[in-house]
Design an enzyme around this catalytic site. Structure first.
Site, PDB file in Angstrom:
ATOM      1  N   HIS A   1      17.069  39.470  70.460  1.00 50.14           N
ATOM      2  CA  HIS A   1      16.691  39.782  71.863  1.00 50.14           C
ATOM      3  C   HIS A   1      17.047  38.268  72.599  1.00 50.14           C
ATOM      4  O   HIS A   1      16.303  37.345  72.582  1.00 50.14           O
ATOM      5  CB  HIS A   1      15.166  39.948  72.170  1.00 50.14           C
ATOM      6  CG  HIS A   1      14.760  41.192  71.298  1.00 50.14           C
ATOM      7  ND1 HIS A   1      14.586  42.453  71.971  1.00 50.14           N
ATOM      8  CD2 HIS A   1      14.291  41.373  69.857  1.00 50.14           C
ATOM      9  CE1 HIS A   1      14.054  43.243  70.908  1.00 50.14           C
ATOM     10  NE2 HIS A   1      13.975  42.551  69.907  1.00 50.14           N
ATOM     11  N   PHE A   2      18.064  38.307  73.432  1.00 53.05           N
ATOM     12  CA  PHE A   2      18.611  37.207  74.125  1.00 53.05           C
ATOM     13  C   PHE A   2      18.181  36.914  75.562  1.00 53.05           C
ATOM     14  O   PHE A   2      18.527  35.990  76.184  1.00 53.05           O
ATOM     15  CB  PHE A   2      20.092  36.875  73.934  1.00 53.05           C
ATOM     16  CG  PHE A   2      20.360  36.552  72.488  1.00 53.05           C
ATOM     17  CD1 PHE A   2      19.530  36.336  71.725  1.00 53.05           C
ATOM     18  CD2 PHE A   2      21.615  36.722  72.109  1.00 53.05           C
ATOM     19  CE1 PHE A   2      19.737  35.896  70.311  1.00 53.05           C
ATOM     20  CE2 PHE A   2      21.950  36.143  70.761  1.00 53.05           C
ATOM     21  CZ  PHE A   2      21.130  35.573  69.753  1.00 53.05           C
ATOM     22  N   ARG A   3      17.413  37.780  76.294  1.00 52.89           N
ATOM     23  CA  ARG A   3      16.530  37.683  77.415  1.00 52.89           C
ATOM     24  C   ARG A   3      17.547  37.641  78.772  1.00 52.89           C
ATOM     25  O   ARG A   3      16.855  37.416  79.734  1.00 52.89           O
ATOM     26  CB  ARG A   3      15.818  36.348  77.423  1.00 52.89           C
ATOM     27  CG  ARG A   3      14.808  36.245  76.363  1.00 52.89           C
ATOM     28  CD  ARG A   3      14.017  37.459  76.000  1.00 52.89           C
ATOM     29  NE  ARG A   3      13.024  37.156  75.036  1.00 52.89           N
ATOM     30  CZ  ARG A   3      12.409  38.268  74.234  1.00 52.89           C
ATOM     31  NH1 ARG A   3      12.764  39.517  74.531  1.00 52.89           N
ATOM     32  NH2 ARG A   3      11.346  38.024  73.418  1.00 52.89           N
TER      33      ARG A   3
ATOM     34  N   ASN B   1      15.873  45.256  76.073  1.00 55.09           N
ATOM     35  CA  ASN B   1      14.749  45.175  76.737  1.00 55.09           C
ATOM     36  C   ASN B   1      14.840  43.931  77.547  1.00 55.09           C
ATOM     37  O   ASN B   1      14.038  42.969  77.660  1.00 55.09           O
ATOM     38  CB  ASN B   1      13.313  45.119  75.855  1.00 55.09           C
ATOM     39  CG  ASN B   1      13.557  44.289  74.834  1.00 55.09           C
ATOM     40  OD1 ASN B   1      14.524  43.953  74.231  1.00 55.09           O
ATOM     41  ND2 ASN B   1      12.177  43.430  74.317  1.00 55.09           N
TER      42      ASN B   1
ATOM     43  N   HIS C   1      12.524  51.198  66.659  1.00 55.35           N
ATOM     44  CA  HIS C   1      11.588  50.467  66.484  1.00 55.35           C
ATOM     45  C   HIS C   1      10.319  51.183  66.053  1.00 55.35           C
ATOM     46  O   HIS C   1       9.934  51.903  67.091  1.00 55.35           O
ATOM     47  CB  HIS C   1      11.232  49.423  67.508  1.00 55.35           C
ATOM     48  CG  HIS C   1       9.964  48.421  67.383  1.00 55.35           C
ATOM     49  ND1 HIS C   1      10.110  47.255  67.693  1.00 55.35           N
ATOM     50  CD2 HIS C   1       8.714  48.791  67.033  1.00 55.35           C
ATOM     51  CE1 HIS C   1       8.909  46.985  67.469  1.00 55.35           C
ATOM     52  NE2 HIS C   1       8.062  47.659  66.932  1.00 55.35           N
TER      53      HIS C   1
ATOM     54  N   HIS D   1      13.929  46.106  61.515  1.00 56.08           N
ATOM     55  CA  HIS D   1      12.783  45.612  60.830  1.00 56.08           C
ATOM     56  C   HIS D   1      11.781  46.236  60.138  1.00 56.08           C
ATOM     57  O   HIS D   1      10.535  46.119  60.519  1.00 56.08           O
ATOM     58  CB  HIS D   1      12.238  44.577  61.983  1.00 56.08           C
ATOM     59  CG  HIS D   1      12.104  45.306  63.203  1.00 56.08           C
ATOM     60  ND1 HIS D   1      11.356  46.346  63.522  1.00 56.08           N
ATOM     61  CD2 HIS D   1      12.120  44.563  64.414  1.00 56.08           C
ATOM     62  CE1 HIS D   1      11.380  46.806  64.704  1.00 56.08           C
ATOM     63  NE2 HIS D   1      11.604  45.345  65.644  1.00 56.08           N
TER      64      HIS D   1
ATOM     65  N   ASP E   1      15.716  39.801  64.379  1.00 52.61           N
ATOM     66  CA  ASP E   1      14.717  40.170  65.489  1.00 52.61           C
ATOM     67  C   ASP E   1      14.477  38.861  66.410  1.00 52.61           C
ATOM     68  O   ASP E   1      13.164  38.726  66.783  1.00 52.61           O
ATOM     69  CB  ASP E   1      13.633  41.151  64.866  1.00 52.61           C
ATOM     70  CG  ASP E   1      12.817  41.386  66.217  1.00 52.61           C
ATOM     71  OD1 ASP E   1      13.253  41.633  67.110  1.00 52.61           O
ATOM     72  OD2 ASP E   1      11.537  41.766  66.087  1.00 52.61           O
TER      73      ASP E   1
HETATM   74  O1  DOR Z   1       7.977  40.908  68.299  1.00 53.12           O
HETATM   75  C1  DOR Z   1       8.688  41.486  69.084  1.00 53.12           C
HETATM   76  N1  DOR Z   1       9.132  40.955  70.208  1.00 53.12           N
HETATM   77  N2  DOR Z   1       9.272  42.710  68.620  1.00 53.12           N
HETATM   78  C2  DOR Z   1      10.222  43.470  69.216  1.00 53.12           C
HETATM   79  O2  DOR Z   1      10.562  44.404  68.749  1.00 53.12           O
HETATM   80  C3  DOR Z   1      10.513  43.094  70.584  1.00 53.12           C
HETATM   81  C4  DOR Z   1      10.214  41.400  70.708  1.00 53.12           C
HETATM   82  C5  DOR Z   1      10.579  40.938  72.067  1.00 53.12           C
HETATM   83  O3  DOR Z   1      11.390  41.308  72.731  1.00 53.12           O
HETATM   84  O4  DOR Z   1       9.578  39.973  72.377  1.00 53.12           O
END
Ligand code: DOR
Length: 442
Positions: free
Chosen positions: A68-70, A100, A182, A236, A307
């Site tokens: 997840h690189f935001r 996300n 997930h 995961h 993750d």
């Molecule tokens: O702990 C988590 N954080 N699990 C996820 O699948 C999403 C992730 C996040 O985007 O912060």
């Protein structure tokens, strides 16, 4: 640094058959040209850059299939540049990123925007999942290029949460591209959140989102995958119960991954690092660690993903349950796993398979995951003799912390090569290097 030809000399090279050859690897442009015990220098063009790899081990570049690189939208936590620097330092030459972000990656325009951003700033190769929502089925069937459809069955809020079986069934029944889930049961999580309301010890997180919540969702995903023979990947995997289920009943078209933190950390981590240990699915018991290791060694679990889910230290200091779940991982995963190999828990070829070869195979990423002529020149040279601690000041991730700080690890990358270009060497990043968009032949 930009160069058209590289000669890596005297490396201990991991070959596709799992054996090692002490010898040389030569790359030309983006491709591995030769692998041999000795490549005569006079056969190469004069501007070939030579690297003396004596005493170092050469592995195929790692592929992290869940990060997840935001970017876009949450760049205060991480962005594609900082994350890709962390990848290069960690020996990860390709990543698959989750939807996300803000806006969500749930249509072609959002996917194109990420691909454009990555082409401008990523030091390593990139691919982006498309996220399933209640109303984007046509997009799920058509967008390209993508490794697959991401479904959050639980522990998510907003449009990416798909917790109704009828809707899940609709997605599983149409199209054929890979679905990555997930798997946590949202109804059980909500009910247990109520039951344990008011408790601020972060250890309660593992009881709220318990093993049963994960098992219920994995069972449902497996049921739907079998009903429609739909390619399913379980992200995961975290519990002994899910590993046992897959051991008994895993169709050929189903794969599963595990994170280094679910192998190496358990609920005792809350006492040491508090909410930094909070993630979804949560950390489990030492028994789960052991069962997951065995499932990985036996091939029940196919590969490893980090993750990588960075949050700022300020966010992590808010106090449970207001703290976000997730921890960074891309620059520690390879040394963590290689340290386990040197301690006898697995072998170095197994680590390279779980973190590169098997990932390329499962996602149909052509020409990656092996050191052989014709394969892409994505390579990592690691030092298996020296131990160095994980130190906050060395981290490239923008969030600036790691759950593994203080752990003494070996197998740190010395040189990382992306598409024939040196992206990282001896502690220095070459930030002008750019990766490429991955393709997927599933
Ligand atoms: O702990 C988590 N954080 N699990 C996820 O699948 C999403 C992730 C996040 O985007 O912060």
């Amino acid at each position: 640094m930009t160069t058209s030809s590289l000669l890596i000399r005297h490396a201990r090279i991991l070959l596709p058959d799992g054996n090692f050859l002490v010898g040389d690897v030569q790359t030309q442009d983006r491709t591995i040209q030769q692998v041999a015990s000795e490549i005569p220098a006079d056969s190469l063009s004069p501007n070939t850059r030579e690297i003396d790899a004596n005493g170092l081990t050469l592995l195929p570049g790692m592929i992290d299939p869940q990060v997840h690189f935001r970017e876009p939208g949450l760049e205060y936590k991480e962005d594609l540049f900082t994350a890709s620097c962390a990848c290069a330092r960690g020996g990860i030459t390709s990543f698959l990123e989750m939807p996300n972000t803000r806006p969500l990656t749930d249509n072609q325009a959002a996917l194109d925007d990420k691909l454009r951003r990555a082409s401008e700033k990523c030091l390593v190769n990139y691919g982006f999942f498309i996220g399933a929502t209640a109303d984007n089925l046509p997009e799920l069937l058509q967008v390209s290029p993508t490794p697959g459809i991401k479904i959050f069955m639980g522990s998510m809020h907003g449009a990416l949460l798909i917790d109704q079986e009828a809707l899940l069934e609709k997605i599983f029944s149409q199209g054929s591209r890979l679905i990555a889930v997930h798997a946590e049961d949202q109804a059980r999580i909500l009910q247990r959140r109520q039951e344990f309301a008011g408790i601020t010890d972060p250890a309660i997180h593992s009881q709220i989102q318990d093993n049963q919540a994960a098992l219920l969702a994995t069972q449902l995903a497996l049921k739907l995958s079998k009903r429609y023979q739909r390619r399913l990947h379980i992200l995961h995997l975290s519990t002994a119960e899910e590993a046992d289920l897959l051991r008994q009943d895993k169709p050929a078209w189903v794969t599963a991954e595990v994170t280094p933190q679910h192998l190496l950390l358990n609920t005792s981590a809350y006492e040491e690092i508090g909410t930094l240990a909070q993630m979804n699915p949560p950390l489990r018991l030492p028994h789960d660690n052991e069962v997951l290791w065995q499932a990985l060694r036996d091939g029940v679990i196919d590969f490893i993903a980090t993750d990588h889910a960075p949050h700022t230290l300020e966010e992590k200091a808010q106090g449970y349950p207001n703290t976000p779940s997730g921890m960074p991982g891309v620059e520690t995963s390879l040394p963590l796993m290689l340290t386990q190999a040197l301690q006898g828990r697995c072998t170095v070829p197994q680590v390279a398979n779980w973190m590169s070869t098997a990932v390329a195979q499962a996602y149909g990423i052509p020409n990656k995951g092996k050191i052989a002529p014709g394969y892409d020149a994505d390579l990592v040279l690691v030092d298996l003799d020296t131990y160095q601690p994980v130190r906050r000041e060395d981290l490239q991730t923008k969030c600036g912390w790691s759950p593994f700080e203080g752990w003494s690890l070996t197998g740190w990358p010395v040189v990382t090569v992306v598409g024939g270009q040196i992206a990282y060497e001896h502690g220095q990043l070459h930030t002008e290097v750019r990766g490429q968009a991955l393709t997927f032949a599933q």
